[in-house]
Design a protein around this motif. Sequence first.
Motif, mmCIF file in Angstrom:
data_model
loop_
_atom_site.group_PDB
_atom_site.id
_atom_site.type_symbol
_atom_site.label_atom_id
_atom_site.label_comp_id
_atom_site.label_asym_id
_atom_site.label_seq_id
_atom_site.Cartn_x
_atom_site.Cartn_y
_atom_site.Cartn_z
ATOM 1 N N MET A 293 0.818 -1.215 0.000
ATOM 2 C CA MET A 293 0.000 0.000 0.000
ATOM 3 C C MET A 293 0.849 1.261 0.000
ATOM 4 N N ASP B 105 10.705 3.566 5.158
ATOM 5 C CA ASP B 105 10.413 2.217 5.656
ATOM 6 C C ASP B 105 11.439 1.911 6.736
ATOM 7 N N GLU C 289 -0.713 -3.935 10.070
ATOM 8 C CA GLU C 289 -1.986 -3.738 10.786
ATOM 9 C C GLU C 289 -1.896 -4.213 12.242
ATOM 10 N N LYS D 97 1.578 0.873 14.882
ATOM 11 C CA LYS D 97 1.020 2.140 14.409
ATOM 12 C C LYS D 97 1.106 3.195 15.520
ATOM 13 N N ASN E 87 -3.711 4.454 6.979
ATOM 14 C CA ASN E 87 -4.346 3.596 5.977
ATOM 15 C C ASN E 87 -4.863 2.290 6.598
ATOM 16 N N SER F 246 -7.016 -0.758 7.778
ATOM 17 C CA SER F 246 -8.258 -1.254 7.186
ATOM 18 C C SER F 246 -9.232 -1.730 8.251
HETATM 19 N N1 LIG Z 1 -2.886 -4.918 1.283
HETATM 20 C C1 LIG Z 1 -4.100 -4.417 1.109
HETATM 21 O O1 LIG Z 1 -4.852 -4.834 0.219
HETATM 22 C C2 LIG Z 1 -4.576 -3.287 2.000
HETATM 23 C C3 LIG Z 1 -5.681 -2.524 1.596
HETATM 24 C C4 LIG Z 1 -6.091 -1.434 2.376
HETATM 25 C C5 LIG Z 1 -5.411 -1.135 3.543
HETATM 26 N N2 LIG Z 1 -4.347 -1.919 3.939
HETATM 27 C C6 LIG Z 1 -3.645 -1.542 5.171
HETATM 28 O O2 LIG Z 1 -2.440 -0.882 4.818
HETATM 29 C C7 LIG Z 1 -1.440 -1.107 5.809
HETATM 30 C C8 LIG Z 1 -0.207 -1.694 5.171
HETATM 31 O O3 LIG Z 1 -0.561 -2.879 4.513
HETATM 32 P P1 LIG Z 1 0.341 -3.511 3.364
HETATM 33 O O4 LIG Z 1 -0.479 -4.553 2.713
HETATM 34 O O5 LIG Z 1 0.973 -2.429 2.544
HETATM 35 O O6 LIG Z 1 1.490 -4.193 4.247
HETATM 36 P P2 LIG Z 1 2.947 -4.700 3.784
HETATM 37 O O7 LIG Z 1 3.302 -5.773 4.726
HETATM 38 O O8 LIG Z 1 2.982 -4.937 2.323
HETATM 39 O O9 LIG Z 1 3.868 -3.399 4.066
HETATM 40 C C9 LIG Z 1 4.179 -2.921 5.341
HETATM 41 C C10 LIG Z 1 5.521 -2.192 5.247
HETATM 42 O O10 LIG Z 1 5.760 -1.538 6.490
HETATM 43 C C11 LIG Z 1 7.129 -1.712 6.821
HETATM 44 N N3 LIG Z 1 7.253 -1.520 8.260
HETATM 45 C C12 LIG Z 1 7.117 -2.427 9.267
HETATM 46 N N4 LIG Z 1 7.249 -1.803 10.464
HETATM 47 C C13 LIG Z 1 7.470 -0.482 10.191
HETATM 48 C C14 LIG Z 1 7.674 0.674 10.990
HETATM 49 N N5 LIG Z 1 7.659 0.599 12.323
HETATM 50 N N6 LIG Z 1 7.892 1.853 10.380
HETATM 51 C C15 LIG Z 1 7.917 1.931 9.016
HETATM 52 N N7 LIG Z 1 7.725 0.882 8.202
HETATM 53 C C16 LIG Z 1 7.489 -0.306 8.790
HETATM 54 C C17 LIG Z 1 7.494 -3.088 6.308
HETATM 55 O O11 LIG Z 1 8.888 -3.206 6.115
HETATM 56 C C18 LIG Z 1 6.713 -3.131 4.989
HETATM 57 O O12 LIG Z 1 7.476 -2.631 3.914
HETATM 58 C C19 LIG Z 1 -2.103 -2.012 6.854
HETATM 59 O O13 LIG Z 1 -2.632 -1.212 7.875
HETATM 60 C C20 LIG Z 1 -3.225 -2.687 6.067
HETATM 61 O O14 LIG Z 1 -4.292 -3.111 6.876
HETATM 62 C C21 LIG Z 1 -3.912 -2.963 3.186
#
Ligand SMILES: NC(=O)c1ccc[n+]([C@@H]2O[C@H](COP(=O)([O-])OP(=O)(O)OC[C@H]3O[C@@H](n4cnc5c(N)ncnc54)[C@H](O)[C@@H]3O)[C@@H](O)[C@H]2O)c1
Length: 295
Positions: free
Chosen positions: A14, A33, A93, A98, A118, A120
Amino acid sequence: MEIKKVAVIGAGTMGAGIAQICAQTGWETNLFDAYPEGLKKGMNSIDSFWNKGISLGKTTLEQKNKWASNLHPNMNLVDAVKDVDMVIEAVPEILEIKARVFHVLGVETKEDCILGTNTSSLSIADIAAASGRPDKVIGMHFFNPVPIMNLLELIKHDLCSKETIRLAKEAGNKMGKTTILVKDVPGFATSRLGVILGNEAIRMLAEGVASASDIDTAMRLGYKHPMGPLELSDLVGLDVRRDILNNLAESFSDESYRPHPLLEALVENGELGKKTNKGIFNWENGIKSERNDLV
Ligand SMILES: NC(=O)c1ccc[n+]([C@@H]2O[C@H](COP(=O)([O-])OP(=O)(O)OC[C@H]3O[C@@H](n4cnc5c(N)ncnc54)[C@H](O)[C@@H]3O)[C@@H](O)[C@H]2O)c1
């Protein structure tokens, strides 16, 4: 206040998509990141998306270079957020992760900086509380893949200011998204309806009402859904859907939201959907086919 400079926290599925759109909007965009490999993967995925656009004739090298010049990978959180007008957080998540990020944002960003999450499914009020500046915090729920999906679900909690809502809506529109405004209730509008439809479709599959493809076709052709609820569940990830259903069951104290046992069993087996090549459908080489070993 006009948004000109932004930071995106988390460069995963995302975060990378959100940063890409921010850069395309013309904003100076810092992408942070916590892990070097996470940042590299995010930057690579943006680059691939733009390169694909060039090869398909949808964009030009000149345009890509202009967008890329707006995008700044950064491994230092304080440096990435200190002079931006808006931050959008997209870390895993998990409330503790967060909350830690929002605590830093509350201390290190400019006083009038908008802080979007972001998430969910988590409570925006809980995340906002960690910032110490809850009036500036708002849910900004994007959809995957971010560059393609037009919806931005804005979620307001009780302490969110009108100005924050106005700025987030304006930012979303500039990013080319249509915004909807929803109260801070479990599942917001999208996840709540989406998981219920998916769970009911799985129940129907388990009861032998119809095959998985036929249940999906019912909604595609009968209700004009672009994709059936079972295929969509596989794309989102069955573990993600299971967690949201459990969260809804607990938040509303209503067992009817609980994941169907077939969904639980698939998750227990590690059959999580497209990302594991198997879920409600088979996804060998990314191609969907019916399973005949499920019911
Ligand atoms: N994947 C989906 O379809 C989707 C859709 C809508 C919302 N979301 C929400 O978006 C958020 C991220 O989901 P995603 O699918 O991109 O996850 P992901 O696992 O693909 O990415 C998360 C990223 O955060 C990084 N990270 C971990 N700890 C961290 C920190 N303390 N500081 C900075 N970076 C850190 C990780 O290295 C990784 O690159 C979640 O809250 C999820 O619920 C996801």
